[in-house]
Motif scaffolding. Structure first.
Motif, PDB file in Angstrom:
ATOM      1  N   GLY A  69       5.359  -7.091  -7.040  1.00 21.96           N
ATOM      2  CA  GLY A  69       5.894  -6.969  -8.387  1.00 21.96           C
ATOM      3  C   GLY A  69       5.616  -5.578  -8.936  1.00 21.96           C
ATOM      4  O   GLY A  69       4.513  -5.051  -8.774  1.00 21.96           O
ATOM      5  N   TYR A  70       6.613  -4.981  -9.565  1.00 21.20           N
ATOM      6  CA  TYR A  70       6.474  -3.646 -10.142  1.00 21.20           C
ATOM      7  C   TYR A  70       6.870  -3.720 -11.612  1.00 21.20           C
ATOM      8  O   TYR A  70       8.029  -3.935 -11.943  1.00 21.20           O
ATOM      9  CB  TYR A  70       7.366  -2.655  -9.384  1.00 21.20           C
ATOM     10  CG  TYR A  70       7.487  -1.286 -10.023  1.00 21.20           C
ATOM     11  CD1 TYR A  70       6.356  -0.569 -10.410  1.00 21.20           C
ATOM     12  CD2 TYR A  70       8.727  -0.716 -10.233  1.00 21.20           C
ATOM     13  CE1 TYR A  70       6.474   0.678 -10.984  1.00 21.20           C
ATOM     14  CE2 TYR A  70       8.855   0.541 -10.810  1.00 21.20           C
ATOM     15  CZ  TYR A  70       7.722   1.229 -11.183  1.00 21.20           C
ATOM     16  OH  TYR A  70       7.838   2.468 -11.765  1.00 21.20           O
ATOM     17  N   SER A 124       4.490  -0.292 -17.382  1.00 22.89           N
ATOM     18  CA  SER A 124       3.148   0.230 -17.124  1.00 22.89           C
ATOM     19  C   SER A 124       2.968   0.842 -15.743  1.00 22.89           C
ATOM     20  O   SER A 124       1.954   1.488 -15.490  1.00 22.89           O
ATOM     21  CB  SER A 124       2.119  -0.897 -17.299  1.00 22.89           C
ATOM     22  OG  SER A 124       2.341  -1.902 -16.315  1.00 22.89           O
ATOM     23  N   GLY A 125       3.899   0.602 -14.814  1.00 22.19           N
ATOM     24  CA  GLY A 125       3.745   1.085 -13.453  1.00 22.19           C
ATOM     25  C   GLY A 125       2.803   0.241 -12.627  1.00 22.19           C
ATOM     26  O   GLY A 125       2.454   0.595 -11.505  1.00 22.19           O
ATOM     27  N   ARG A 126       2.386  -0.880 -13.174  1.00 26.47           N
ATOM     28  CA  ARG A 126       1.464  -1.778 -12.479  1.00 26.47           C
ATOM     29  C   ARG A 126       2.176  -2.445 -11.304  1.00 26.47           C
ATOM     30  O   ARG A 126       3.307  -2.899 -11.432  1.00 26.47           O
ATOM     31  CB  ARG A 126       0.955  -2.824 -13.451  1.00 26.47           C
ATOM     32  CG  ARG A 126      -0.079  -3.725 -12.899  1.00 26.47           C
ATOM     33  CD  ARG A 126      -0.605  -4.646 -13.965  1.00 26.47           C
ATOM     34  NE  ARG A 126      -1.567  -5.566 -13.399  1.00 26.47           N
ATOM     35  CZ  ARG A 126      -2.006  -6.628 -13.974  1.00 26.47           C
ATOM     36  NH1 ARG A 126      -1.566  -6.933 -15.200  1.00 26.47           N
ATOM     37  NH2 ARG A 126      -2.876  -7.401 -13.407  1.00 26.47           N
ATOM     38  N   VAL A 127       1.489  -2.522 -10.161  1.00 23.76           N
ATOM     39  CA  VAL A 127       2.033  -3.137  -8.952  1.00 23.76           C
ATOM     40  C   VAL A 127       1.146  -4.303  -8.575  1.00 23.76           C
ATOM     41  O   VAL A 127      -0.073  -4.169  -8.474  1.00 23.76           O
ATOM     42  CB  VAL A 127       2.117  -2.120  -7.795  1.00 23.76           C
ATOM     43  CG1 VAL A 127       2.652  -2.773  -6.530  1.00 23.76           C
ATOM     44  CG2 VAL A 127       2.993  -0.945  -8.187  1.00 23.76           C
ATOM     45  N   ILE A 128       1.780  -5.462  -8.357  1.00 23.39           N
ATOM     46  CA  ILE A 128       1.041  -6.677  -8.044  1.00 23.39           C
ATOM     47  C   ILE A 128       1.539  -7.224  -6.718  1.00 23.39           C
ATOM     48  O   ILE A 128       2.746  -7.394  -6.520  1.00 23.39           O
ATOM     49  CB  ILE A 128       1.225  -7.734  -9.146  1.00 23.39           C
ATOM     50  CG1 ILE A 128       0.777  -7.182 -10.485  1.00 23.39           C
ATOM     51  CG2 ILE A 128       0.485  -9.021  -8.792  1.00 23.39           C
ATOM     52  CD1 ILE A 128       1.167  -8.031 -11.673  1.00 23.39           C
ATOM     53  N   PHE A 129       0.626  -7.535  -5.817  1.00 22.63           N
ATOM     54  CA  PHE A 129       0.952  -8.100  -4.510  1.00 22.63           C
ATOM     55  C   PHE A 129       0.599  -9.583  -4.536  1.00 22.63           C
ATOM     56  O   PHE A 129      -0.549  -9.937  -4.793  1.00 22.63           O
ATOM     57  CB  PHE A 129       0.183  -7.376  -3.409  1.00 22.63           C
ATOM     58  CG  PHE A 129       0.360  -7.972  -2.045  1.00 22.63           C
ATOM     59  CD1 PHE A 129       1.605  -8.027  -1.446  1.00 22.63           C
ATOM     60  CD2 PHE A 129      -0.730  -8.448  -1.349  1.00 22.63           C
ATOM     61  CE1 PHE A 129       1.777  -8.569  -0.190  1.00 22.63           C
ATOM     62  CE2 PHE A 129      -0.582  -8.996  -0.076  1.00 22.63           C
ATOM     63  CZ  PHE A 129       0.675  -9.047   0.494  1.00 22.63           C
ATOM     64  N   THR A 178       0.834  -1.204   0.000  1.00 23.83           N
ATOM     65  CA  THR A 178       0.000   0.000   0.000  1.00 23.83           C
ATOM     66  C   THR A 178       0.869   1.254   0.000  1.00 23.83           C
ATOM     67  O   THR A 178       0.596   2.210  -0.732  1.00 23.83           O
ATOM     68  CB  THR A 178      -0.924  -0.005   1.231  1.00 23.83           C
ATOM     69  OG1 THR A 178      -1.700  -1.199   1.215  1.00 23.83           O
ATOM     70  CG2 THR A 178      -1.840   1.200   1.249  1.00 23.83           C
ATOM     71  N   ARG A 179       1.909   1.224   0.800  1.00 22.64           N
ATOM     72  CA  ARG A 179       2.832   2.362   0.861  1.00 22.64           C
ATOM     73  C   ARG A 179       3.523   2.579  -0.489  1.00 22.64           C
ATOM     74  O   ARG A 179       3.680   3.711  -0.944  1.00 22.64           O
ATOM     75  CB  ARG A 179       3.853   2.101   1.970  1.00 22.64           C
ATOM     76  CG  ARG A 179       4.632   3.297   2.359  1.00 22.64           C
ATOM     77  CD  ARG A 179       5.427   3.027   3.634  1.00 22.64           C
ATOM     78  NE  ARG A 179       6.641   3.788   3.523  1.00 22.64           N
ATOM     79  CZ  ARG A 179       7.853   3.313   3.550  1.00 22.64           C
ATOM     80  NH1 ARG A 179       8.063   2.049   3.756  1.00 22.64           N
ATOM     81  NH2 ARG A 179       8.897   4.088   3.412  1.00 22.64           N
ATOM     82  N   PHE A 180       3.913   1.486  -1.145  1.00 26.99           N
ATOM     83  CA  PHE A 180       4.568   1.569  -2.447  1.00 26.99           C
ATOM     84  C   PHE A 180       3.630   2.191  -3.489  1.00 26.99           C
ATOM     85  O   PHE A 180       4.053   3.035  -4.289  1.00 26.99           O
ATOM     86  CB  PHE A 180       5.027   0.172  -2.875  1.00 26.99           C
ATOM     87  CG  PHE A 180       5.892   0.141  -4.100  1.00 26.99           C
ATOM     88  CD1 PHE A 180       7.089   0.833  -4.144  1.00 26.99           C
ATOM     89  CD2 PHE A 180       5.529  -0.600  -5.217  1.00 26.99           C
ATOM     90  CE1 PHE A 180       7.899   0.806  -5.272  1.00 26.99           C
ATOM     91  CE2 PHE A 180       6.331  -0.642  -6.335  1.00 26.99           C
ATOM     92  CZ  PHE A 180       7.516   0.058  -6.370  1.00 26.99           C
TER      93      PHE A 180
END
Length: 164
Positions: free
Chosen positions: A150-151, A155-160, A52-54
């Motif tokens: 994952g970053y 695209s700047g997509r972030v996956i947890f 969330t912070r990222f």
């Protein structure tokens, strides 16, 4: 007769202490087991908070990038100037054309440095280990319990992802 009663009394006192000590040890064992059973859940929660912070940091960096006129690299507002850091590459972050922070090189060390720059962590903090994956052009930050963030650099997509 009195000596026998005294011996029996002493024996009962010792027996009572042994029973009390056994009960205390059992209670401590149960409490200890429950404490250590919750440790992985706490670690997973920690990575979830970092996720969330990222996301928030990426949104702030992109907003700052837009407000500065879309520069190719920029110095983050929250970075404090460090006299030991003579190399400008350590204090500025490369930005993609779409406005997403990029590592200086496409390797594990650069992904780790990018995390440290964005999250403001010290170099000695090894809570998450950064790795670069050429297959999908992404940096993956993995915790010791197997959870990862994952970053995707394009695209700047972030996956947890959780290990469970």
């Amino acid at each position: 007769m009195q000596s026998q009663q005294k011996a029996e009394s002493d024996l009962l006192r010792v027996y009572g202490r042994l029973v009390s000590l056994t009960l205390i040890l059992i209670i401590l064992a149960v409490i200890g087991f429950k404490y250590f059973a919750t440790m992985p859940q706490l670690a997973a929660r920690s990575v979830e908070l970092e996720h969330t912070r990222f996301l928030n940091v990426l949104a702030m960096v992109r907003s700052q990038w837009l407000s500065l006129g879309k520069p190719q690299q920029m110095r983050l507002d929250w970075e404090v100037f460090n006299e030991q850091s003579v190399n400008n590459d350590q204090t500025s972050v490369l930005m993609s054309v779409q406005g997403w922070p990029q590592p200086s090189h496409l390797d594990d060390q650069s992904c780790q440095l990018l995390w440290q720059q964005l999250m403001g962590q010290e170099a000695g903090d090894e809570s998450l280990i950064g790795s670069y994956f050429a297959k999908d052009n992404s940096c993956r930050y993995r915790s010791k319990n197997g959870d990862s963030i994952g970053y995707q650099l394009n695209s700047g997509r972030v996956i947890f992802l959780t290990s469970s």
